[in-house]
Write a protein that holds these residues in place. Structure first.
Motif, PDB file in Angstrom:
ATOM      1  N   ASP A  40      48.285  29.896  93.092  1.00 48.49           N
ATOM      2  CA  ASP A  40      47.340  30.458  92.116  1.00 48.49           C
ATOM      3  C   ASP A  40      47.384  31.978  92.205  1.00 48.49           C
ATOM      4  O   ASP A  40      46.370  32.629  92.410  1.00 48.49           O
ATOM      5  N   TRP A  41      48.588  32.523  92.080  1.00 48.83           N
ATOM      6  CA  TRP A  41      48.761  33.957  92.319  1.00 48.83           C
ATOM      7  C   TRP A  41      47.939  34.807  91.348  1.00 48.83           C
ATOM      8  O   TRP A  41      47.363  35.824  91.749  1.00 48.83           O
ATOM      9  N   ALA A  42      47.877  34.418  90.105  1.00 44.72           N
ATOM     10  CA  ALA A  42      47.137  35.221  89.131  1.00 44.72           C
ATOM     11  C   ALA A  42      45.665  35.351  89.530  1.00 44.72           C
ATOM     12  O   ALA A  42      45.048  36.413  89.350  1.00 44.72           O
ATOM     13  N   GLY A  43      45.102  34.289  90.088  1.00 38.19           N
ATOM     14  CA  GLY A  43      43.711  34.358  90.516  1.00 38.19           C
ATOM     15  C   GLY A  43      43.531  34.915  91.905  1.00 38.19           C
ATOM     16  O   GLY A  43      42.573  35.658  92.171  1.00 38.19           O
ATOM     17  N   ALA A  44      44.446  34.590  92.803  1.00 35.00           N
ATOM     18  CA  ALA A  44      44.285  34.992  94.200  1.00 35.00           C
ATOM     19  C   ALA A  44      44.684  36.434  94.459  1.00 35.00           C
ATOM     20  O   ALA A  44      44.054  37.116  95.281  1.00 35.00           O
ATOM     21  N   ALA A  45      45.718  36.924  93.806  1.00 31.65           N
ATOM     22  CA  ALA A  45      46.248  38.256  94.121  1.00 31.65           C
ATOM     23  C   ALA A  45      45.204  39.365  93.977  1.00 31.65           C
ATOM     24  O   ALA A  45      45.096  40.228  94.870  1.00 31.65           O
ATOM     25  N   PRO A  46      44.411  39.412  92.899  1.00 31.36           N
ATOM     26  CA  PRO A  46      43.397  40.479  92.813  1.00 31.36           C
ATOM     27  C   PRO A  46      42.361  40.412  93.930  1.00 31.36           C
ATOM     28  O   PRO A  46      41.927  41.454  94.443  1.00 31.36           O
ATOM     29  N   ARG A  47      42.003  39.211  94.334  1.00 34.95           N
ATOM     30  CA  ARG A  47      41.008  39.069  95.402  1.00 34.95           C
ATOM     31  C   ARG A  47      41.610  39.453  96.762  1.00 34.95           C
ATOM     32  O   ARG A  47      40.945  40.077  97.593  1.00 34.95           O
ATOM     33  N   LEU A  48      42.861  39.100  96.969  1.00 39.70           N
ATOM     34  CA  LEU A  48      43.536  39.521  98.200  1.00 39.70           C
ATOM     35  C   LEU A  48      43.702  41.032  98.231  1.00 39.70           C
ATOM     36  O   LEU A  48      43.522  41.670  99.283  1.00 39.70           O
ATOM     37  N   ALA A  49      44.030  41.623  97.087  1.00 44.06           N
ATOM     38  CA  ALA A  49      44.182  43.076  97.014  1.00 44.06           C
ATOM     39  C   ALA A  49      42.865  43.791  97.323  1.00 44.06           C
ATOM     40  O   ALA A  49      42.856  44.842  97.974  1.00 44.06           O
ATOM     41  N   ALA A  50      41.760  43.211  96.893  1.00 45.28           N
ATOM     42  CA  ALA A  50      40.450  43.807  97.190  1.00 45.28           C
ATOM     43  C   ALA A  50      40.184  43.777  98.690  1.00 45.28           C
ATOM     44  O   ALA A  50      39.658  44.757  99.263  1.00 45.28           O
ATOM     45  N   LEU A  51      40.550  42.687  99.349  1.00 48.81           N
ATOM     46  CA  LEU A  51      40.400  42.616 100.802  1.00 48.81           C
ATOM     47  C   LEU A  51      41.288  43.657 101.483  1.00 48.81           C
ATOM     48  O   LEU A  51      40.875  44.298 102.459  1.00 48.81           O
ATOM     49  N   ALA A  52      42.494  43.814 100.973  1.00 51.31           N
ATOM     50  CA  ALA A  52      43.409  44.794 101.555  1.00 51.31           C
ATOM     51  C   ALA A  52      42.851  46.205 101.421  1.00 51.31           C
ATOM     52  O   ALA A  52      42.957  47.019 102.356  1.00 51.31           O
ATOM     53  N   GLN A  53      42.261  46.508 100.291  1.00 50.05           N
ATOM     54  CA  GLN A  53      41.661  47.829 100.101  1.00 50.05           C
ATOM     55  C   GLN A  53      40.495  48.048 101.058  1.00 50.05           C
ATOM     56  O   GLN A  53      40.329  49.143 101.623  1.00 50.05           O
ATOM     57  N   SER A  54      39.695  47.017 101.264  1.00 46.76           N
ATOM     58  CA  SER A  54      38.583  47.125 102.214  1.00 46.76           C
ATOM     59  C   SER A  54      39.101  47.382 103.626  1.00 46.76           C
ATOM     60  O   SER A  54      38.532  48.176 104.377  1.00 46.76           O
ATOM     61  N   LEU A  55      40.190  46.719 103.980  1.00 41.93           N
ATOM     62  CA  LEU A  55      40.766  46.881 105.314  1.00 41.93           C
ATOM     63  C   LEU A  55      41.254  48.312 105.529  1.00 41.93           C
ATOM     64  O   LEU A  55      41.141  48.859 106.635  1.00 41.93           O
ATOM     65  N   GLU A  56      41.774  48.941 104.471  1.00 40.13           N
ATOM     66  CA  GLU A  56      42.245  50.316 104.589  1.00 40.13           C
ATOM     67  C   GLU A  56      41.087  51.314 104.632  1.00 40.13           C
ATOM     68  O   GLU A  56      41.142  52.335 105.325  1.00 40.13           O
ATOM     69  N   ARG A  57      40.020  51.004 103.901  1.00 35.21           N
ATOM     70  CA  ARG A  57      38.877  51.928 103.832  1.00 35.21           C
ATOM     71  C   ARG A  57      38.005  51.887 105.076  1.00 35.21           C
ATOM     72  O   ARG A  57      37.405  52.892 105.452  1.00 35.21           O
ATOM     73  N   GLU A  58      37.921  50.722 105.710  1.00 35.75           N
ATOM     74  CA  GLU A  58      36.972  50.533 106.810  1.00 35.75           C
ATOM     75  C   GLU A  58      37.729  50.322 108.119  1.00 35.75           C
ATOM     76  O   GLU A  58      38.214  49.227 108.393  1.00 35.75           O
ATOM     77  N   PRO A  59      37.839  51.361 108.938  1.00 36.71           N
ATOM     78  CA  PRO A  59      38.664  51.274 110.146  1.00 36.71           C
ATOM     79  C   PRO A  59      38.162  50.279 111.183  1.00 36.71           C
ATOM     80  O   PRO A  59      38.922  49.887 112.078  1.00 36.71           O
ATOM     81  N   ASP A  60      36.914  49.856 111.104  1.00 37.25           N
ATOM     82  CA  ASP A  60      36.390  48.897 112.078  1.00 37.25           C
ATOM     83  C   ASP A  60      36.483  47.448 111.592  1.00 37.25           C
ATOM     84  O   ASP A  60      36.063  46.525 112.299  1.00 37.25           O
ATOM     85  N   LEU A  61      37.029  47.267 110.401  1.00 37.05           N
ATOM     86  CA  LEU A  61      37.116  45.931 109.835  1.00 37.05           C
ATOM     87  C   LEU A  61      38.337  45.199 110.388  1.00 37.05           C
ATOM     88  O   LEU A  61      39.398  45.784 110.601  1.00 37.05           O
ATOM     89  N   GLY A  62      38.191  43.903 110.624  1.00 35.62           N
ATOM     90  CA  GLY A  62      39.311  43.100 111.074  1.00 35.62           C
ATOM     91  C   GLY A  62      39.448  43.052 112.586  1.00 35.62           C
ATOM     92  O   GLY A  62      38.614  43.573 113.335  1.00 35.62           O
TER      93      GLY A  62
END
Length: 348
Positions: A40-62
């Motif tokens: 379900d790449w069309a649906g999943a990719a934007p949500r995964l990308a949002a998580l990736a952006q959060s991971l880059e913005r928040e150094p204590d995440l993950g």
């Protein structure tokens, strides 16, 4: 974004990985596995990308990302089709077994369908008998979305979703007899291993033009440089061409993997590549070096991989940062593998 599968069950647990490969964040709320995301790449990719952006913005995440805890990004896949895009490699290995090189090999891609039900993790050992002639093959691979049967290369290009590295293990001493039967590889091609991380093409910047990846691929054996081959050079067939070739008479399902074959470069004078010790780019497999040695002296002098040898395959960007993490594998026999398994920690 960068995606990995931690070892868990048959198909791993999908995580987002930070660009510096330092941290990982579970993606289970979007998709439990990478295959589920690709379905379900069309649906999943934007949500995964949002998580990736959060991971880059928040150094204590993950949590800290450990490449040793990874399975291949797709621990098993519906299809693994490996091409031979670098025809220089085909020409050399055929010379090694005194096989004629048909002119059509320069215009029509070679491809074999490999076993895809049990890929090795990027740090898992390669278990094989030395008598089989164990060799590594450093390659690039892409993961595609659904591709229609008969798709043209231009349409195939739009279906590339992820890029990763491969160690396509070959058992060279078994190949001649298998190919001599006229029915292709099987026993001579055991499980392949893929890089810890698969990346979306946008992560590769200018190094990715939609058709090929133009960066050096590093191959080390026992900690010493063996190859610094240029993946964007001497690639006779690009990825859209390989994908279209695979889909000529049948569709490809989302999650199918298409490999480039061994990255291989000619020398600057147009002749066979030279070892790194002689100022060349070296090689991504031992078979090529052994062929060069045979051409020069009448016989190969470099042995195939032996038990205890360690192979490392990696690619770095223009700033020296690892893109996909490293495939690093020790060559072991069955007894060594059993001892390692016995020493592995167990949960209480």
């Amino acid at each position: 974004m960068k995606l990995a599968s931690l070892k868990a069950g048959r198909d791993g647990a999908l995580v987002i990985v930070s660009r510096d490969l330092a941290r990982a964040l579970s993606a289970r709320d979007v998709a439990p596995t990478l295959q589920a995301a690709l379905d379900d790449w069309a649906g999943a990719a934007p949500r995964l990308a949002a998580l990736a952006q959060s991971l880059e913005r928040e150094p204590d995440l993950g949590v800290p990302f450990d490449e040793r805890a990874c399975a291949s990004p797709l621990p098993r896949a519906f299809q693994w089709a490996d091409g031979s895009a670098y025809v220089n490699h085909v020409e050399l290995v055929r010379k090694a077994r005194n096989a004629e090189m048909p002119p059509s090999f320069w215009t029509d891609p070679l491809m074999y369908q490999g076993g895809s039900d049990s890929f090795l993790g990027p740090r898992d050992p390669v278990v094989a008998d030395e008598a089989f002639g164990i060799d590594m093959e450093g390659e690039i691979a892409v993961v595609v979305d659904d591709v229609a049967a008969g798709a043209a290369p231009e349409a195939a290009q739009q279906k590339i979703r992820l890029v990763m590295l491969v160690n396509d293990v070959s058992l060279r001493n078994l190949i001649p007899a298998e190919l001599g039967k006229g029915f292709g590889f099987f026993q001579s091609k055991p499980s392949s291993a893929f890089s810890p991380v698969a990346v979306t093409p946008d992560e590769l910047g200018d190094a990715w033009d939609g058709r090929k990846l133009s960066l050096p691929l590093s191959v080390d054996v026992n900690g010493k440089p063996f190859g610094r081959v240029e993946a964007g050079v001497d690639m006779t067939f690009d990825f859209p061409t390989l994908i279209a070739h695979a889909a000529r008479t049948r569709p490809l399902s989302a999650g199918s993997i298409v490999g480039s074959g061994t990255v291989s470069n000619k020398d600057s004078d147009g002749g066979p590549g030279r070892p790194i010790s002689e100022g060349g780019r070296g090689y991504a497999c031992l078979a090529e070096l052994r062929t060069i040695e045979t051409i020069r002296t009448g016989a190969p002098t470099t042995p195939f991989l032996r038990h205890g040898d360690v192979v490392r395959i990696e690619m770095r960007d223009g700033r020296g940062r690892s893109i996909f993490g490293a495939i690093e594998q020790e060559i072991v026999n069955a007894k060594m593998a059993a001892r390692t398994a016995c020493r592995a920690p167990t949960s209480s």
